[in-house]
Motif scaffolding. Structure first.
Motif, mmCIF file in Angstrom:
data_model
loop_
_atom_site.group_PDB
_atom_site.id
_atom_site.type_symbol
_atom_site.label_atom_id
_atom_site.label_comp_id
_atom_site.label_asym_id
_atom_site.label_seq_id
_atom_site.Cartn_x
_atom_site.Cartn_y
_atom_site.Cartn_z
ATOM 1 N N THR A 91 0.818 -1.215 0.000
ATOM 2 C CA THR A 91 0.000 0.000 0.000
ATOM 3 C C THR A 91 0.849 1.261 0.000
ATOM 4 O OG1 THR A 91 -0.147 -0.089 2.411
ATOM 5 C CG2 THR A 91 -1.917 -1.126 1.154
ATOM 6 N N GLY A 92 2.166 1.124 0.198
ATOM 7 C CA GLY A 92 3.034 2.280 0.109
ATOM 8 C C GLY A 92 3.076 2.874 -1.280
ATOM 9 N N ARG A 93 2.632 2.159 -2.276
ATOM 10 C CA ARG A 93 2.593 2.659 -3.656
ATOM 11 C C ARG A 93 1.343 3.472 -3.942
ATOM 12 N NH1 ARG A 93 3.076 -2.411 -7.147
ATOM 13 N NH2 ARG A 93 2.178 -0.954 -8.651
ATOM 14 N N ILE A 94 0.416 3.513 -3.009
ATOM 15 C CA ILE A 94 -0.803 4.294 -3.212
ATOM 16 C C ILE A 94 -0.709 5.582 -2.415
ATOM 17 C CG2 ILE A 94 -3.298 4.398 -2.840
ATOM 18 C CD1 ILE A 94 -3.448 1.445 -3.341
ATOM 19 N N ARG A 95 -0.882 6.694 -3.110
ATOM 20 C CA ARG A 95 -0.912 8.001 -2.469
ATOM 21 C C ARG A 95 -2.359 8.468 -2.403
ATOM 22 N NH1 ARG A 95 3.384 6.196 -1.934
ATOM 23 N NH2 ARG A 95 5.414 7.051 -2.536
ATOM 24 N N VAL A 96 -2.734 9.091 -1.298
ATOM 25 C CA VAL A 96 -4.106 9.580 -1.119
ATOM 26 C C VAL A 96 -4.066 11.089 -0.898
ATOM 27 C CG1 VAL A 96 -6.236 9.393 0.217
ATOM 28 C CG2 VAL A 96 -4.763 7.379 -0.076
ATOM 29 N N HIS A 97 -4.835 11.817 -1.686
ATOM 30 C CA HIS A 97 -4.945 13.262 -1.547
ATOM 31 C C HIS A 97 -6.367 13.565 -1.060
ATOM 32 C CE1 HIS A 97 -1.093 13.895 -3.587
ATOM 33 N NE2 HIS A 97 -1.472 12.916 -4.389
ATOM 34 N N GLU A 98 -6.474 14.118 0.117
ATOM 35 C CA GLU A 98 -7.766 14.340 0.756
ATOM 36 C C GLU A 98 -8.425 15.649 0.294
ATOM 37 O OE1 GLU A 98 -9.139 12.161 2.659
ATOM 38 O OE2 GLU A 98 -7.505 10.859 3.315
ATOM 39 N N LYS A 99 -9.734 15.648 0.297
ATOM 40 C CA LYS A 99 -10.554 16.847 0.099
ATOM 41 C C LYS A 99 -10.130 17.653 -1.125
ATOM 42 C CE LYS A 99 -11.827 17.287 4.973
ATOM 43 N NZ LYS A 99 -11.883 18.167 6.154
ATOM 44 N N PHE A 100 -10.033 16.961 -2.250
ATOM 45 C CA PHE A 100 -9.676 17.638 -3.493
ATOM 46 C C PHE A 100 -10.933 18.322 -4.037
ATOM 47 C CE2 PHE A 100 -8.302 18.336 -7.777
ATOM 48 C CZ PHE A 100 -6.924 18.517 -7.667
ATOM 49 N N ARG A 101 -10.851 19.615 -4.255
ATOM 50 C CA ARG A 101 -12.021 20.433 -4.573
ATOM 51 C C ARG A 101 -12.351 20.426 -6.060
ATOM 52 N NH1 ARG A 101 -16.467 22.213 -1.941
ATOM 53 N NH2 ARG A 101 -17.308 24.099 -2.920
ATOM 54 N N ARG A 104 -16.483 23.830 -10.123
ATOM 55 C CA ARG A 104 -17.787 23.996 -10.771
ATOM 56 C C ARG A 104 -18.840 23.061 -10.203
ATOM 57 N NH1 ARG A 104 -16.782 24.553 -17.234
ATOM 58 N NH2 ARG A 104 -18.850 23.569 -17.221
ATOM 59 N N LEU A 105 -18.426 21.899 -9.724
ATOM 60 C CA LEU A 105 -19.375 20.957 -9.133
ATOM 61 C C LEU A 105 -19.718 21.335 -7.699
ATOM 62 C CD1 LEU A 105 -17.819 17.677 -10.532
ATOM 63 C CD2 LEU A 105 -20.084 18.573 -11.107
ATOM 64 N N GLY A 106 -18.870 22.113 -7.065
ATOM 65 C CA GLY A 106 -19.134 22.549 -5.694
ATOM 66 C C GLY A 106 -19.008 21.454 -4.660
ATOM 67 N N ASN A 107 -18.152 20.456 -4.921
ATOM 68 C CA ASN A 107 -17.958 19.388 -3.936
ATOM 69 C C ASN A 107 -16.482 19.019 -3.869
ATOM 70 O OD1 ASN A 107 -17.540 17.776 -6.228
ATOM 71 N ND2 ASN A 107 -19.624 16.960 -6.207
ATOM 72 N N GLU A 108 -16.162 18.044 -3.051
ATOM 73 C CA GLU A 108 -14.783 17.591 -2.930
ATOM 74 C C GLU A 108 -14.754 16.094 -2.726
ATOM 75 O OE1 GLU A 108 -14.143 18.589 1.818
ATOM 76 O OE2 GLU A 108 -13.519 20.068 0.320
ATOM 77 N N ARG A 109 -13.596 15.507 -2.958
ATOM 78 C CA ARG A 109 -13.438 14.051 -2.824
ATOM 79 C C ARG A 109 -11.959 13.739 -2.642
ATOM 80 N NH1 ARG A 109 -16.217 13.269 -8.281
ATOM 81 N NH2 ARG A 109 -16.662 15.450 -7.836
ATOM 82 N N ARG A 110 -11.666 12.514 -2.279
ATOM 83 C CA ARG A 110 -10.285 12.055 -2.203
ATOM 84 C C ARG A 110 -9.803 11.685 -3.610
ATOM 85 N NH1 ARG A 110 -10.429 7.142 1.937
ATOM 86 N NH2 ARG A 110 -8.345 7.733 2.578
ATOM 87 N N LEU A 111 -8.508 11.691 -3.807
ATOM 88 C CA LEU A 111 -7.900 11.139 -5.009
ATOM 89 C C LEU A 111 -6.952 10.027 -4.588
ATOM 90 C CD1 LEU A 111 -6.864 14.291 -7.110
ATOM 91 C CD2 LEU A 111 -8.962 12.934 -7.318
ATOM 92 N N PHE A 112 -7.037 8.877 -5.271
ATOM 93 C CA PHE A 112 -6.117 7.775 -5.033
ATOM 94 C C PHE A 112 -5.159 7.693 -6.220
ATOM 95 C CE2 PHE A 112 -10.093 6.479 -2.911
ATOM 96 C CZ PHE A 112 -9.621 6.289 -1.617
#
Length: 339
Positions: A91-101, A104-112
């Motif tokens: 799992t060290g090969r997976i990077r997670v970026h939190e609360k990516f905005r 125009r959609l007005g929301n946020e999500r994680r990126l893997f």
């Protein structure tokens, strides 16, 4: 799938726990309406499964025409997030970026972000990128939250090790509670495309050693994710040169028979002008995929009339017995990765 049920939003219809320990909800539907549904605990990572944690086919119900009301009892035997299937990936090969905005959609999500095996040891090397929709399902059994996923990590590693494909970075872009609108090219699809092209991709290209040109950029998804993948490649071929569309949801919006297949009809009216792209389209023959046949064939026909050639710019696959779930997509994901 019906609007009254939340149109596949994971938290569409809240259930109320009664004193007898049974959860209940009341939904008003027109007589004769056919619906598909599942139970969740508010998120798709916590949907119901079979007893061994395998994907559960959508439940079906048709509203009777001869009574004023009906009770539809069912029992949940297991939840998706309670049994996990390790895939053996570091799992060290997976990077997670939190609360990516998404502006125009007005929301946020994680990126893997899944990095290839040689990323840490080859600092001068750059890599092609695959942007995967419903990204929470790409490596869910590793990142936590599900027993089943697409197994993209293991399959891509195997193909790359054998020389079948180059190593690649995979960006998993999770869906939100307005997934159906975001992945619908005729609804919020343009806003989602703007998010992906103007916000996600520039961030990935700045942060990681990518090959940012169109020839090394792919988009991939299943069901509605397949629909938006195809549209992205056709309308934004300056960014994407390939699209992998598994179980492409050609019958959307399926809850409205009069509107079903709206995007396919738009493509039949004229394939958007585009640079050379390659499309992989597939479907199974069981469950929800079994309903795709006629519109799937119409889409293929429209693309061929628009200049696509099978075996060159178009790969079309029908998997006998193939179902509409992560396990089925994992079983055949190697082909679109190789196309």
């Amino acid at each position: 799938d019906a609007p009254e049920l939340g149109a596949w939003r994971a938290a569409g219809v809240p259930l109320t726990l009664g004193a007898d320990g049974v959860h209940r909800a009341t939904v008003r539907l027109a007589a004769g309406t056919s619906i598909l549904y599942k139970a969740t605990r508010g998120e798709w990572s916590a949907e119901e499964t079979t007893a061994d944690g395998s994907p559960l086919e959508n439940r079906k119900f048709k509203v009777p025409t001869d009574v004023d009301s009906a009770v539809v009892p069912f029992t949940v035997v297991a939840w998706r997030d309670e049994t996990r299937r390790p895939v053996g990936l570091d799992t060290g090969r997976i990077r997670v970026h939190e609360k990516f905005r998404a502006t125009r959609l007005g929301n946020e999500r994680r990126l893997f972000v899944l990095l290839p095996p040689s990323y840490a040891t080859s600092p001068e090397r750059r890599y092609p990128v695959i942007y995967a929709h419903d990204g929470q399902n790409m490596f869910a059994s590793v990142t936590g939250g599900a027993r089943w996923d697409w197994n993209v990590d293991t399959v891509l590693d195997r193909l790359a090790a054998s020389g079948g494909v180059p190593e690649a970075i995979v960006v998993g872009v999770p869906s939100t509670d307005i997934r159906m609108e975001e992945y619908d090219p005729l609804a919020k699809g343009a806003d989602y495309a703007d998010f992906l092209i103007r916000e996600v991709k520039p961030f990935i290209d700045r942060t990681y050693r990518t090959k940012p040109d169109r020839l090394h950029t792919t988009t991939m998804g299943s069901s509605m994710g397949g629909l938006i993948s195809s549209d992205l490649a056709l309308r934004h071929s300056d960014v994407f040169s390939r699209a992998a569309c598994l179980s492409i949801h050609v019958i959307h919006p399926m809850q409205d028979p009069a509107a079903s297949g709206a995007w396919v009809r738009a493509i039949e009216a004229g394939v958007p002008k585009h640079q050379a792209v390659r499309l992989y389209l597939d479907r199974g023959t069981a469950g929800l995929d079994g309903q795709y046949g006629p519109l799937f064939d119409r889409l293929v026909g429209a693309l061929e009339r628009g200049g696509f050639a099978r075996g060159k710019s178009l790969d079309v696959v029908v998997t006998e017995g193939g179902e509409h779930n992560e396990a089925a997509w994992a079983a055949r994901v190697d082909r679109p990765l190789r196309f």
